[in-house]
Structures are given as C-alpha cells and as structure tokens.
Design an enzyme around this catalytic site. Structure first.
Site, PDB file in Angstrom:
ATOM      1  N   GLY A 165     -33.686   5.167   2.033  1.00 15.07           N
ATOM      2  CA  GLY A 165     -34.094   4.692   3.351  1.00 15.07           C
ATOM      3  C   GLY A 165     -34.141   3.183   3.515  1.00 15.07           C
ATOM      4  CG  HIS A 224     -18.938   5.335   6.981  1.00 15.02           C
ATOM      5  ND1 HIS A 224     -19.251   6.424   6.204  1.00 15.02           N
ATOM      6  CD2 HIS A 224     -17.739   4.887   6.550  1.00 15.02           C
ATOM      7  CE1 HIS A 224     -18.265   6.624   5.336  1.00 15.02           C
ATOM      8  NE2 HIS A 224     -17.341   5.709   5.526  1.00 15.02           N
ATOM      9  CG  LEU A 227     -17.540  13.423   7.403  1.00 18.92           C
ATOM     10  CD1 LEU A 227     -19.045  13.603   7.467  1.00 18.92           C
ATOM     11  CD2 LEU A 227     -16.953  14.089   6.187  1.00 18.92           C
ATOM     12  CD  GLU A 236     -24.742   0.048   4.618  1.00 20.77           C
ATOM     13  OE1 GLU A 236     -25.535   0.930   4.992  1.00 20.77           O
ATOM     14  OE2 GLU A 236     -24.043   0.179   3.591  1.00 20.77           O
TER      15      GLU A 236
HETATM   16  C1  GAR Z   1     -26.033   3.570   3.219  1.00 16.45           C
HETATM   17  O1  GAR Z   1     -25.161   2.750   2.480  1.00 16.45           O
HETATM   18  C2  GAR Z   1     -25.291   4.204   4.371  1.00 16.45           C
HETATM   19  O2  GAR Z   1     -24.300   3.379   4.926  1.00 16.45           O
HETATM   20  C3  GAR Z   1     -24.673   5.418   3.715  1.00 16.45           C
HETATM   21  O3  GAR Z   1     -25.679   5.897   2.862  1.00 16.45           O
HETATM   22  C4  GAR Z   1     -26.463   4.787   2.401  1.00 16.45           C
HETATM   23  C5  GAR Z   1     -27.913   5.118   2.616  1.00 16.45           C
HETATM   24  O4  GAR Z   1     -28.728   4.126   2.058  1.00 16.45           O
HETATM   25  N1  GAR Z   1     -24.276   6.402   4.685  1.00 16.45           N
HETATM   26  C6  GAR Z   1     -23.169   7.152   4.557  1.00 16.45           C
HETATM   27  O5  GAR Z   1     -22.457   7.123   3.588  1.00 16.45           O
HETATM   28  C7  GAR Z   1     -22.890   8.051   5.753  1.00 16.45           C
HETATM   29  N2  GAR Z   1     -21.574   8.515   5.727  1.00 16.45           N
HETATM   30  P1  GAR Z   1     -30.209   3.934   2.550  1.00 16.45           P
HETATM   31  O6  GAR Z   1     -30.888   5.298   2.397  1.00 16.45           O
HETATM   32  O7  GAR Z   1     -30.782   2.924   1.620  1.00 16.45           O
HETATM   33  O8  GAR Z   1     -30.168   3.482   3.977  1.00 16.45           O
END
Ligand code: GAR
Length: 217
Positions: A20, A117, A152, A182
């Site tokens: 998270g 993503h 997706l 991000e």
């Molecule tokens: C993040 O890097 C996000 O971009 C990715 O999962 C990670 C979650 O990290 N999402 C995907 O790959 C969706 N296709 P977080 O729990 O620390 O935010």
C-alpha cells in the site's frame, strides 16, 4: 466537506492487495482539507495486506473480503460494491489491487475508477514490467494512471511519469525509481479527476474547459 473552489470532496475508496505505498501517497494528499477527494475507506481482498494497518493508523475505515469466499469474480465484485455503497463511496482508486475486476464492476464504476500500472502503457501490460523493460532495452520507463475499462491494465491515460533506465539497472533498482514517480503522479491524477478537470468521454480522456477558455469563447 468542501474542497478547492468550494466543490464537494469526492468520497473515495482505495483498493489494495499488499503493502500500500501508493495508498499512503494518496492518503497523504487527501489529508489536505482543500484536496478535491477525501479518503473514506481502504478495502483489501487480503486481510493480511500490510497497507491495512497503515490505513487504520491514519484513522481511515478499513474493510476486507476474501475473493476465495465467492463462487465467481462477479459475485465477489458485487459484494465489494455493497461495501463501497455502505460507505457512500463515489470514487475508486485501485492501488496495487491485484485482481482482475469483472466487466460488471468496470461498467458500474465507469469514469469513477482509476488505477496505476508500473509501466508506460500501452507498453508492458501485465506482470514483471521492470524485468521486461530491461529485457526489451528501453531507455525510458515509468508509470501510468488510467481510467479502468474492462481490459487488463488498459484504459485511457490520465497521467504518466517517466524515468530513465540506467546501465546496470536491476529490476529492483528500476522498480524503486518508478515507484517514486508513482507516488507523485497518482495523487495528481486523482486531483484532476475528482475536481472534474479531466473526465472519461467514451474511451478518451477529455479536459474540462477552464474559466480562461470560457472567457476566450
Ligand atoms: C505498484 O507498483 C503498482 O503500480 C502495481 O503494484 C504495485 C503496488 O505497490 N500495480 C500493478 O502492477 C497493477 N497492474 P503498493 O502496494 O506499494 O502501492
């Protein structure tokens, strides 16, 4: 509650499956009283998701349901939707929610659900994006915040953030560089959508006319 320009703050849920860190970035942004969205719920499909404790510590309501308890993807999504309704949620942010959401859920939240993503879409949909970017030899990589359509990791782009790929990068090093981006672009994208500055129109993202534009017209 009102936000910037006195508009209502959009009641927002964040859906997570793991640590998270994007959720934290969103919660930090939403803690500002003039941010156009307010966090009302953090939901996870995994009761052990690390982000849940962080959310609780920040005083945000949390809820969990296990997808394993439901006979189909849509049955689970309908149960999630009922939880969201119970908290009066208007906007959904998927933040590392590692579930493919059903077409029913996408349709129900169309234009009101965004996701992040870890790649510059449409390149590198799916998993292991950083290793695949290194394998492909790209010089720029990054992250994309997009509206969720029933495809997706697809959907119209709201914002992207790019980072250079350095010689000697490993997937972990590259992932850390992208993750910093991000955390910058996700709150910005949420602000754009929650304030109505950008919206989904069919399969395109359009900007609302600004006051300046109206004066010129
Ligand atoms: C993040 O890097 C996000 O971009 C990715 O999962 C990670 C979650 O990290 N999402 C995907 O790959 C969706 N296709 P977080 O729990 O620390 O935010």
């Amino acid at each position: 509650m009102t936000g910037r320009a006195g508009g209502p703050r959009r009641r927002t849920a964040i859906l997570i499956s793991g640590r998270g860190s994007n959720m934290e970035a969103l919660l930090r942004a939403m803690a500002a009283p003039d941010f156009p969205a307010e966090a009302v719920l953090v939901f996870s499909n995994r009761a052990e998701a690390g982000g849940l404790a962080t959310a609780r510590a920040a005083g945000i309501a949390t809820a969990t349901l296990s997808h394993r308890d439901y006979p189909s993807r849509e049955a689970f999504d309908r149960a999630v939707d009922a939880v969201l309704a119970g908290h009066g949620v208007e906007f959904v942010c998927l933040a590392g929610f590692m579930r493919v959401v059903s077409p029913w859920f996408c349709e129900r939240w169309l234009g009101r659900m965004i996701s992040i993503h870890p790649a510059l879409l449409p390149a590198f949909k799916g998993l292991d994006t950083h290793a695949r970017a290194l394998e492909a030899g790209v010089k720029l990589h990054g992250a994309t915040v997009h509206f969720v359509l029933p495809e997706l990791d697809g959907g119209p782009t709201i914002l992207q953030g790019s980072v250079p790929v350095h010689d000697g990068d490993t997937p972990d090093k590259l992932a850390a560089r992208v993750l910093e981006q991000e955390h910058v672009i996700y709150p910005r994208a949420l602000a754009l959508v929650a304030s109505g500055q950008v919206r989904l129109d069919g399969e395109r993202v359009v900007q609302a006319p600004t006051d300046e534009g109206a004066a010129d017209a």
